[in-house]
Design a protein around this motif. Sequence first.
Motif, PDB file in Angstrom:
ATOM      1  N   UNK A 175       0.859  -1.172   0.000  1.00  0.00           N
ATOM      2  CA  UNK A 175       0.000   0.000   0.000  1.00  0.00           C
ATOM      3  C   UNK A 175       0.901   1.230   0.000  1.00  0.00           C
ATOM      4  N   UNK A 176       0.388   2.338  -0.537  1.00  0.00           N
ATOM      5  CA  UNK A 176       1.174   3.572  -0.591  1.00  0.00           C
ATOM      6  C   UNK A 176       0.406   4.675   0.125  1.00  0.00           C
ATOM      7  N   UNK A 193      -1.876  -2.496  -3.699  1.00  0.00           N
ATOM      8  CA  UNK A 193      -3.223  -2.828  -3.243  1.00  0.00           C
ATOM      9  C   UNK A 193      -4.107  -1.596  -3.181  1.00  0.00           C
ATOM     10  N   UNK A 194      -3.560  -0.512  -2.626  1.00  0.00           N
ATOM     11  CA  UNK A 194      -4.327   0.729  -2.485  1.00  0.00           C
ATOM     12  C   UNK A 194      -3.347   1.881  -2.277  1.00  0.00           C
ATOM     13  N   UNK A 226      -7.033   0.962  -6.128  1.00  0.00           N
ATOM     14  CA  UNK A 226      -7.970   1.697  -5.278  1.00  0.00           C
ATOM     15  C   UNK A 226      -7.251   2.901  -4.689  1.00  0.00           C
ATOM     16  N   UNK A 227      -7.842   4.066  -4.840  1.00  0.00           N
ATOM     17  CA  UNK A 227      -7.243   5.294  -4.346  1.00  0.00           C
ATOM     18  C   UNK A 227      -8.268   6.096  -3.573  1.00  0.00           C
ATOM     19  N   UNK A 228      -7.771   6.864  -2.624  1.00  0.00           N
ATOM     20  CA  UNK A 228      -8.642   7.743  -1.850  1.00  0.00           C
ATOM     21  C   UNK A 228      -7.823   8.913  -1.334  1.00  0.00           C
ATOM     22  N   UNK A 229      -8.513   9.997  -1.032  1.00  0.00           N
ATOM     23  CA  UNK A 229      -7.873  11.214  -0.551  1.00  0.00           C
ATOM     24  C   UNK A 229      -8.523  11.597   0.771  1.00  0.00           C
ATOM     25  N   UNK A 230      -7.679  11.982   1.741  1.00  0.00           N
ATOM     26  CA  UNK A 230      -8.154  12.313   3.080  1.00  0.00           C
ATOM     27  C   UNK A 230      -7.517  13.603   3.557  1.00  0.00           C
TER      28      UNK A 230
END
Length: 134
Positions: free
Chosen positions: A51-52, A79-80, A111-115
Amino acid sequence: MSAHAWRIGPHEISFEGGILGVRYHGPIRGPEMSEILALIDATVARSGAICILVDSNDTPGPDVAARRAMSIHGFQDVTAMARFQRGVNPASVFTQLVQNAARLLGRPTTRTAVFETEGEARAWLLQMRASEGR
């Protein structure tokens, strides 16, 4: 697993517990991104899927050459990927860039997301790893 740490230009990269952390400091230039991507590939070759976690709080973002390098990389066996930045817009260009590049190249989308915070990003990555059985 023991921690590993590197510097590429002004940027800090670390790897521990299956998570490769990238802290950008200043602009992200093409040659630096190419080195970071090579390090990602070497880490995957040594450790398997990873994961990154990306800290974008101290960067104006990638230059054209860095964006090009990211768009053709594909992020195989990632993975994400989660990015965090204060005051972030969830529909960020970063997320769209990674997903669109993967689709254009016919590759499975990472799979990517921003927080907004590191804690949120790290928790999401751990959920993604758990859903993959890692």
